[in-house]
Scaffold this motif. Structure first.
Motif, PDB file in Angstrom:
ATOM      1  N   SER A 119       0.818  -1.224   0.000  1.00  0.00           N
ATOM      2  CA  SER A 119       0.000   0.000   0.000  1.00  0.00           C
ATOM      3  C   SER A 119       0.842   1.260   0.000  1.00  0.00           C
ATOM      4  N   SER A 120       2.079   1.163   0.473  1.00  0.00           N
ATOM      5  CA  SER A 120       2.901   2.370   0.615  1.00  0.00           C
ATOM      6  C   SER A 120       4.351   1.997   0.834  1.00  0.00           C
ATOM      7  N   GLY A 121       5.187   3.022   0.823  1.00  0.00           N
ATOM      8  CA  GLY A 121       6.595   2.834   1.156  1.00  0.00           C
ATOM      9  C   GLY A 121       6.763   2.389   2.602  1.00  0.00           C
ATOM     10  N   THR A 122       5.915   2.913   3.463  1.00  0.00           N
ATOM     11  CA  THR A 122       6.004   2.532   4.874  1.00  0.00           C
ATOM     12  C   THR A 122       5.759   1.036   5.036  1.00  0.00           C
ATOM     13  N   LEU A 123       4.717   0.523   4.364  1.00  0.00           N
ATOM     14  CA  LEU A 123       4.431  -0.917   4.445  1.00  0.00           C
ATOM     15  C   LEU A 123       5.549  -1.736   3.801  1.00  0.00           C
ATOM     16  N   ALA A 124       6.106  -1.220   2.704  1.00  0.00           N
ATOM     17  CA  ALA A 124       7.212  -1.926   2.038  1.00  0.00           C
ATOM     18  C   ALA A 124       8.414  -2.002   2.982  1.00  0.00           C
ATOM     19  N   ASN A 125       8.734  -0.887   3.641  1.00  0.00           N
ATOM     20  CA  ASN A 125       9.838  -0.885   4.605  1.00  0.00           C
ATOM     21  C   ASN A 125       9.531  -1.797   5.786  1.00  0.00           C
ATOM     22  N   LEU A 126       8.276  -1.782   6.230  1.00  0.00           N
ATOM     23  CA  LEU A 126       7.891  -2.636   7.358  1.00  0.00           C
ATOM     24  C   LEU A 126       8.153  -4.109   7.019  1.00  0.00           C
ATOM     25  N   ALA A 147      17.164   9.391   7.770  1.00  0.00           N
ATOM     26  CA  ALA A 147      16.293   8.340   7.210  1.00  0.00           C
ATOM     27  C   ALA A 147      14.848   8.710   7.508  1.00  0.00           C
ATOM     28  N   HIS A 148      13.925   8.096   6.788  1.00  0.00           N
ATOM     29  CA  HIS A 148      12.511   8.423   6.987  1.00  0.00           C
ATOM     30  C   HIS A 148      12.097   8.134   8.431  1.00  0.00           C
ATOM     31  N   TYR A 149      11.283   9.030   8.991  1.00  0.00           N
ATOM     32  CA  TYR A 149      10.949   8.909  10.421  1.00  0.00           C
ATOM     33  C   TYR A 149      10.225   7.612  10.749  1.00  0.00           C
ATOM     34  N   LEU A 194      18.560   5.871  -0.313  1.00  0.00           N
ATOM     35  CA  LEU A 194      18.988   6.446  -1.598  1.00  0.00           C
ATOM     36  C   LEU A 194      17.956   7.513  -1.962  1.00  0.00           C
ATOM     37  N   GLY A 195      18.248   8.709  -1.505  1.00  0.00           N
ATOM     38  CA  GLY A 195      17.319   9.820  -1.685  1.00  0.00           C
ATOM     39  C   GLY A 195      16.536  10.073  -0.411  1.00  0.00           C
ATOM     40  N   THR A 196      17.077  10.918   0.494  1.00  0.00           N
ATOM     41  CA  THR A 196      16.324  11.217   1.711  1.00  0.00           C
ATOM     42  C   THR A 196      15.142  12.111   1.361  1.00  0.00           C
ATOM     43  N   THR A 197      14.118  12.022   2.192  1.00  0.00           N
ATOM     44  CA  THR A 197      12.879  12.734   1.921  1.00  0.00           C
ATOM     45  C   THR A 197      13.079  14.252   2.046  1.00  0.00           C
ATOM     46  N   ALA A 198      13.911  14.673   2.980  1.00  0.00           N
ATOM     47  CA  ALA A 198      14.054  16.120   3.201  1.00  0.00           C
ATOM     48  C   ALA A 198      14.860  16.789   2.091  1.00  0.00           C
ATOM     49  N   VAL A 221      17.787  -1.148   1.482  1.00  0.00           N
ATOM     50  CA  VAL A 221      17.844   0.148   0.790  1.00  0.00           C
ATOM     51  C   VAL A 221      16.444   0.758   0.756  1.00  0.00           C
ATOM     52  N   ASP A 222      16.298   1.907   1.392  1.00  0.00           N
ATOM     53  CA  ASP A 222      15.045   2.651   1.306  1.00  0.00           C
ATOM     54  C   ASP A 222      15.172   3.622   0.130  1.00  0.00           C
ATOM     55  N   ALA A 223      14.594   3.199  -0.988  1.00  0.00           N
ATOM     56  CA  ALA A 223      14.613   4.028  -2.193  1.00  0.00           C
ATOM     57  C   ALA A 223      13.186   4.428  -2.542  1.00  0.00           C
ATOM     58  N   ALA A 224      12.378   4.638  -1.487  1.00  0.00           N
ATOM     59  CA  ALA A 224      10.953   4.952  -1.698  1.00  0.00           C
ATOM     60  C   ALA A 224      10.823   6.147  -2.640  1.00  0.00           C
ATOM     61  N   TYR A 225      11.584   7.190  -2.347  1.00  0.00           N
ATOM     62  CA  TYR A 225      11.548   8.373  -3.214  1.00  0.00           C
ATOM     63  C   TYR A 225      12.548   8.255  -4.372  1.00  0.00           C
ATOM     64  N   GLY A 226      13.766   7.805  -4.099  1.00  0.00           N
ATOM     65  CA  GLY A 226      14.842   7.980  -5.073  1.00  0.00           C
ATOM     66  C   GLY A 226      15.115   6.805  -5.997  1.00  0.00           C
ATOM     67  N   ILE A 255      10.632   0.741  -2.822  1.00  0.00           N
ATOM     68  CA  ILE A 255      10.488   1.838  -3.793  1.00  0.00           C
ATOM     69  C   ILE A 255       9.001   2.160  -3.914  1.00  0.00           C
ATOM     70  N   ASP A 256       8.698   3.424  -4.108  1.00  0.00           N
ATOM     71  CA  ASP A 256       7.308   3.887  -4.188  1.00  0.00           C
ATOM     72  C   ASP A 256       6.930   4.298  -5.608  1.00  0.00           C
ATOM     73  N   PRO A 257       6.259   3.438  -6.352  1.00  0.00           N
ATOM     74  CA  PRO A 257       5.726   3.909  -7.640  1.00  0.00           C
ATOM     75  C   PRO A 257       4.766   5.095  -7.477  1.00  0.00           C
ATOM     76  N   HIS A 258       4.159   5.254  -6.286  1.00  0.00           N
ATOM     77  CA  HIS A 258       3.268   6.413  -6.124  1.00  0.00           C
ATOM     78  C   HIS A 258       4.029   7.700  -5.809  1.00  0.00           C
ATOM     79  N   LYS A 259       5.359   7.642  -5.780  1.00  0.00           N
ATOM     80  CA  LYS A 259       6.103   8.900  -5.665  1.00  0.00           C
ATOM     81  C   LYS A 259       6.638   9.322  -7.040  1.00  0.00           C
ATOM     82  N   HIS A 260       7.694   8.614  -7.512  1.00  0.00           N
ATOM     83  CA  HIS A 260       8.265   9.034  -8.795  1.00  0.00           C
ATOM     84  C   HIS A 260       7.749   8.205  -9.962  1.00  0.00           C
TER      85      HIS A 260
HETATM   86  C1  LIG Z   1       8.017   8.781   1.376  1.00  0.00           C
HETATM   87  C2  LIG Z   1       9.091   7.962   1.979  1.00  0.00           C
HETATM   88  C3  LIG Z   1       8.792   6.868   2.804  1.00  0.00           C
HETATM   89  C4  LIG Z   1       7.389   6.524   3.198  1.00  0.00           C
HETATM   90  O1  LIG Z   1       6.635   6.127   2.101  1.00  0.00           O
HETATM   91  P1  LIG Z   1       5.039   6.288   2.075  1.00  0.00           P
HETATM   92  O2  LIG Z   1       4.679   5.763   0.748  1.00  0.00           O
HETATM   93  O3  LIG Z   1       4.747   7.743   2.274  1.00  0.00           O
HETATM   94  O4  LIG Z   1       4.502   5.468   3.205  1.00  0.00           O
HETATM   95  C5  LIG Z   1       9.846   6.107   3.277  1.00  0.00           C
HETATM   96  N1  LIG Z   1      11.116   6.424   2.976  1.00  0.00           N
HETATM   97  C6  LIG Z   1      11.439   7.466   2.199  1.00  0.00           C
HETATM   98  C7  LIG Z   1      12.880   7.748   1.891  1.00  0.00           C
HETATM   99  C8  LIG Z   1      10.445   8.275   1.674  1.00  0.00           C
HETATM  100  O5  LIG Z   1      10.766   9.334   0.914  1.00  0.00           O
END
Ligand SMILES: *Cc1c(COP(=O)(O)O)cnc(C)c1O
Length: 458
Positions: A119-126, A147-149, A194-198, A221-226, A255-260
């Motif tokens: 459903s999300s990057g958070t769930l993928a990381n979980l 890193a993402h909070y 790989l690509g911090t959110t801030a 590797v948290d590449a949700a955004y990058g 990785i988040d297809p709903h981001k990039h």
């Molecule tokens: C956005 C983001 C997340 C969380 O992903 P969601 O899809 O918002 O749950 C985790 N890690 C990074 C680096 C992000 O940019």
């Protein structure tokens, strides 16, 4: 929004979909189009109370409009509303999910892997950290303070101890500080962003992998955004390019297809290099469907029901815009990155602003501070410029960053760079993730400088 091709394309595709089911006897569902029209009028009005995320002048948070083909495919799938928990709930859409996820894994150089949408990057990381915990129970998870909070929160949910590693003045995990933690001998997993959110900082994955040789730990590797920047190495600078080149050696990737990836929300993805981790997901639900002998996606996912439509939209998007270096999708990413570099270049030449020391943005996020006598004044100016831009329909974002990041730092000083409440300054932030941002940069710049002239004079 005015010449939206979706309604026309969708009506043709809906006819074709209906034709697939013509052998069924017709039936009626009671609907009242008049009442629905009224509710939809009210809905449209309510939705007007939003920032215009679809427009190039929205250049604030990490929000990218879904591709029209994704919107159309998602809406088309809504005629069936498949559930990708199991093949019985979404036969075709499960196949499409498998193919779409293969496309993403292929971008990272993986052909054998285990993975699925979430459903999300958070769930993928979980899921990735849950598997990490299964493999190394009781061992700690560490990640950069940038890193993402949610990593800290996820670790708490999983009852795994989590520790922050200080970041350097560009927001990268400090390798010295990481090695200090590793020497304690109880780190099970290192989260590499790989690509911090801030700020879009790229942790040195290649250097973390070198430490893995010595200390032995899992690399997530948290590449949700990058993640998609893997497609445009030629547009990246060292050392980010080296980090992306090493991604195939990670143990897991989010990785988040709903981001990039041009998708509607509800589309994250987790990948594991070793398919054998599928054994941890084994469950014996009495009502799990088994009409198919093939492994179904519910057997390799922590979630049960998942939107089949999300998989259909992603599949359609990747058919139109394959994830290939040099392709149209990759060129779109490169255009946003070019816009970020150009904005950064202009900011550097204007002494009303302070950018991060030395190097340009690593991906497509630009952050900058307003020049002022102290951080309180700089923070207040940032708030006022932010509002003055919004009054000109230019929507930026605000971010709190350590003040020390803006001093020309000679060498790394961990105690100075550790973010603490007292040392934060409010900055402006712009995520230039739409391909259109490149062509709109002059208009963005005009509005920004007009807003600054109003707030700061000059
Ligand atoms: C956005 C983001 C997340 C969380 O992903 P969601 O899809 O918002 O749950 C985790 N890690 C990074 C680096 C992000 O940019």
């Amino acid at each position: 929004m005015l010449q939206d091709p979706v309604p026309g394309l969708l009506s043709r595709a809906t006819e074709l979909l209906e034709a697939e089911f013509t052998s069924l006897p017709p039936f009626e569902t009671a609907v009242d189009p008049g009442a629905m029209a009224q509710v939809l009028e009210a809905t449209a009005h309510r939705l007007g109370d939003n920032y215009p995320y679809f427009h190039p002048l929205y250049a604030g948070q990490m929000l990218k409009p879904p591709h029209p083909v994704a919107r159309a495919a998602y809406a088309l799938a809504m005629n069936l509303n498949p559930n990708n928990h199991a093949r019985d709930g979404g036969r075709a859409s499960s196949e499409m999910e498998i193919e779409a996820v293969q496309g993403i894994a292929g971008m990272f150089g993986w052909t054998e892997f285990l993975g699925h949408l979430a459903s999300s990057g958070t769930l993928a990381n979980l899921e990735a950290l849950w598997v990490a915990g299964q493999l190394a129970p009781g061992r700690r998870i560490v990640g950069s303070e940038q890193a993402h909070y949610t990593h800290k929160r996820i670790s708490a949910v999983l009852k795994l101890e989590y520790a922050n590693i200080p970041a350097d003045s560009r927001g990268h995990m400090s390798m010295e500080a990481l090695e200090t933690e590793l020497r304690r001998g109880d780190v099970g997993t290192v989260v590499v962003t790989l690509g911090t959110t801030a700020t879009g900082a790229v942790d040195p994955l290649d250097e973390v992998l070198a430490l893995k040789q010595k200390y032995g730990f899992r690399v997530h590797v948290d590449a949700a955004y990058g993640g998609y920047f893997r497609l445009i190495p030629e547009a990246l600078d060292e050392p980010a390019r080296r980090a992306y080149a090493a991604i195939d050696q990670a143990d897991s990737i989010a990785i988040d297809p709903h981001k990039h990836g041009l998708q509607p929300y509800g589309c994250g993805c987790v990948l594991f290099r070793d398919p054998a981790v599928g054994r941890f997901y084994k469950h014996d639900s009495p009502y799990t469907y088994f009409t198919s002998r093939q492994l179904h996606l519910g057997e390799i996912s922590l979630e049960c029901s998942r939107a089949g439509a999300a998989a259909v939209a992603l599949w359609a998007t990747q058919q139109l815009l394959p994830l290939t270096p040099g392709g149209e999708f990759a060129r779109g990413l490169a255009r946003g990155r070019a816009a970020a570099l150009e904005l950064d270049r202009r900011l550097r030449q204007d002494d009303r602003f302070q950018t991060l020391a030395d190097t340009p943005p690593e991906l497509d996020i630009v952050v900058w501070k307003l020049n002022a006598e102290n951080k309180e004044l700089a923070s207040e100016l940032a708030q006022r410029v932010f509002a003055a831009c919004a009054a000109r329909d230019l929507h930026l974002a605000l971010v709190e960053l350590p003040l020390t990041w803006f001093r020309p730092a000679a060498g790394f000083e961990p105690e100075l760079c550790a973010a603490n409440g007292a040392g934060l300054v409010t900055c402006l932030r712009s995520v230039l993730m739409k391909p259109e941002h490149e062509a709109w940069l002059d208009r963005i710049w005009e509005r920004l400088t007009a807003a600054c002239a109003e707030v700061m004079g000059g």
